[in-house]
Design a protein around this motif. Structure first.
Motif, PDB file in Angstrom:
ATOM      1  N   LEU A  27       0.878  -1.177   0.000  1.00 59.76           N
ATOM      2  CA  LEU A  27       0.000   0.000   0.000  1.00 59.76           C
ATOM      3  C   LEU A  27       0.908   1.217   0.000  1.00 59.76           C
ATOM      4  N   ALA A  45      -2.342   4.099   2.384  1.00 61.96           N
ATOM      5  CA  ALA A  45      -3.524   4.075   3.242  1.00 61.96           C
ATOM      6  C   ALA A  45      -3.429   5.010   4.435  1.00 61.96           C
ATOM      7  N   PHE A  53       2.124  -0.917   8.218  1.00 62.09           N
ATOM      8  CA  PHE A  53       1.531   0.117   7.383  1.00 62.09           C
ATOM      9  C   PHE A  53       2.003   1.499   7.835  1.00 62.09           C
ATOM     10  N   ASP A  81      -7.165   3.418   0.270  1.00 61.08           N
ATOM     11  CA  ASP A  81      -5.782   2.972   0.389  1.00 61.08           C
ATOM     12  C   ASP A  81      -4.863   3.648  -0.623  1.00 61.08           C
ATOM     13  N   GLY A  84      -4.528   7.926   1.592  1.00 59.18           N
ATOM     14  CA  GLY A  84      -4.356   7.956   3.039  1.00 59.18           C
ATOM     15  C   GLY A  84      -3.435   9.027   3.587  1.00 59.18           C
ATOM     16  N   HIS A 221       0.135  -1.925  -5.539  1.00 58.69           N
ATOM     17  CA  HIS A 221      -0.041  -3.137  -4.743  1.00 58.69           C
ATOM     18  C   HIS A 221       0.883  -4.276  -5.176  1.00 58.69           C
TER      19      HIS A 221
END
Length: 242
Positions: A27, A45, A53, A81, A84, A221
């Motif tokens: 992400l 995200a 993350f 995502d 963010g 991704h």
């Protein structure tokens, strides 16, 4: 695993799976320089409670840049995502940047009737596109068709995943590379067909364009967000990471 395929379906694609047989899913975003401009394509995200993350700002600092160095934030689409780190819900994270997306995604996601992402947010946390983007709305610009936003940086509409889903084409001289947004989540989608018709047609056209062309491509991704190339191989496509 992100897709509903069986373990047998994944046997030809084991190179994309980790040691537990799971498909890694990043992400993140891509940092691109064009002359004096420093562009961030997608923003991940944001700061989530989930381990692993929320490292985008750390990665930016490791590359020698601060948030106020970013001149443009280009959003390939407005799923939570990818937006963010646009704001913390109250103020812009990149205070000197112009924020950009396709106008169709803006109308689809932002506002009181915006697309409901509550199911995804309930699993990972974070804020909706409306909550993230309202603080930066005064700094927002949209596009409505294919466009060039900086020397060597072109936007190509690729609807299907979202109404305004976009591919970013990077050029330098005769060389090109592509940032695929969520037109493709995993290289397997360039090797196998999926069901949703418009998204399938978009991916199929993209695959035909880059197959055997030598054009490197990456997406937010992809495992480690690595670039790779789509190659013809005896009547069946293959993906090779650079």
């Amino acid at each position: 695993m992100m897709y509903g395929n069986t373990a047998e379906d994944w046997l030809p694609h084991r190179q994309f799976l980790d040691e537990d047989g799971m498909l890694p899913c990043e992400l993140g975003g891509f940092l691109v320089r064009s002359g004096e401009r420093l562009l961030l394509v997608d923003t991940g995200a944001g700061q989530l409670d989930q381990p692993g993350f929320g490292r985008l700002l750390e990665s930016l600092a490791a590359a020698g840049h601060r948030p106020d160095d970013i001149t443009d934030v280009v959003l390939t689409h407005l799923h939570f995502d990818h937006v963010g780190w646009t704001s913390d819900g109250e103020r812009a994270i990149f205070p000197n940047a112009t924020y950009r997306c396709d106008e169709r995604d803006w109308h689809f996601f932002v506002g009181p009737e915006g697309h409901d992402e509550s199911v995804a947010l309930s699993m990972l946390g974070g804020l909706s596109a409306t909550e993230r983007l309202t603080p930066v709305a005064p700094r927002f610009e949209t596009w409505s068709s294919d466009a060039a936003i900086a020397p060597g940086i072109d936007l190509r509409t690729a609807p299907g995943h979202t109404p305004g889903s976009t591919v970013v084409v990077l050029s330098s001289g005769t060389e090109r590379a592509m940032l695929l947004g969520d037109v493709v989540h995993c290289p397997v989608e360039l090797l196998e067909d999926v069901d949703k018709e418009l998204a399938r047609r978009t991916r199929a056209a993209l695959a035909r364009e880059i197959e055997g062309s030598g054009i490197p491509a990456a997406a937010s991704h992809f495992p480690d967000m690595r670039f790779g190339r789509l190659l013809p191989a005896g009547g069946r496509r293959s993906w090779v990471f650079d």
